[in-house]
Enzyme design. Structure first.
Site, PDB file in Angstrom:
ATOM      1  N   GLY A 132      -6.810  -5.066   4.912  1.00 17.62           N
ATOM      2  CA  GLY A 132      -5.989  -5.605   3.854  1.00 17.62           C
ATOM      3  C   GLY A 132      -6.777  -6.001   2.639  1.00 17.62           C
ATOM      4  O   GLY A 132      -6.231  -6.509   1.677  1.00 17.62           O
ATOM      5  N   ASP A 133      -8.055  -5.766   2.661  1.00 17.01           N
ATOM      6  CA  ASP A 133      -8.866  -6.115   1.501  1.00 17.01           C
ATOM      7  C   ASP A 133      -9.252  -4.829   0.786  1.00 17.01           C
ATOM      8  O   ASP A 133      -8.610  -3.805   0.958  1.00 17.01           O
ATOM      9  CB  ASP A 133     -10.087  -6.936   1.935  1.00 17.01           C
ATOM     10  CG  ASP A 133     -10.415  -8.049   0.944  1.00 17.01           C
ATOM     11  OD1 ASP A 133     -10.361  -7.774  -0.270  1.00 17.01           O
ATOM     12  OD2 ASP A 133     -10.729  -9.163   1.370  1.00 17.01           O
TER      13      ASP A 133
END
Length: 192
Positions: A132-133
């Site tokens: 998610g980064d």
């Protein structure tokens, strides 16, 4: 190993010149046991001691290919103070499985796929990132960077970040080429 940036550390530092690291046809690599770190950090961004599994440091004319990094503790790969580095055919999966951290399958802070820092002539091709980064992030003094064929499941994709954090350092990011990046919303991808 201590890293001279944001009080970080790395688990495996690779240094030298004219070398090849090849995970082979089945994409060998690193299991970072990241879930233990994700649960311990509980959403904390840069928790002291949370290491990066692979740190390419002071390297020249090197190739890293066919590698999988599953559950990296922090950023999966940092290319630091290096030049003429090729990174091809990587799979990075930084997916949380502890609902006390965030809903299962969601991202954890600071689980970037790859970051470049103080490095020149870096080629990043054929990557799959699930997390998610940032899949790819360019930090200070990243120059002549070529990124191509990156698939991102979750996360924002490509980032220019952490620039100007240190008043005594000049941060330059220039001559960056990014081609053929596919960004999909978070979903399970167990392949490769």
């Amino acid at each position: 190993y201590r890293v001279d940036f944001q009080n970080q550390s790395s688990a495996w530092r690779i240094t030298g010149h004219d070398y090849v690291v090849d995970g082979g046809p089945h994409q060998g690599g690193v299991d970072g046991n990241g879930q233990l770190w994700y649960t311990w950090a509980k959403g904390g961004s840069n928790v002291f001691g949370r290491p990066m599994p692979v740190h390419v440091f002071e390297s020249t004319r090197a190739t890293l290919r066919n590698l999988a990094i599953r559950q990296p503790q922090f950023w999966a790969v940092l290319v630091d103070s290096s030049s003429h580095i090729n990174l091809d055919n990587f799979y990075v999966n930084a997916t949380n499985h502890d609902s006390s951290v965030s809903p299962e399958g969601e991202w954890v802070q600071n689980t970037d796929g790859i970051d470049t820092y103080r490095s020149d002539h870096i080629t990043i091709t054929n990557w799959v990132y699930q997390g998610g980064d940032d899949a790819v992030a360019f930090k200070g003094n990243s120059t002549n960077i070529h990124v191509e064929n990156v698939t991102v499941y979750g996360g924002p994709g490509i980032a220019f970040g952490s620039l100007g954090q240190y008043p005594d350092r000049t941060d330059i990011v220039e001559n960056v080429t990014v081609r053929n990046v596919r960004v999909s919303k978070a979903q399970r991808h167990d392949g490769i």
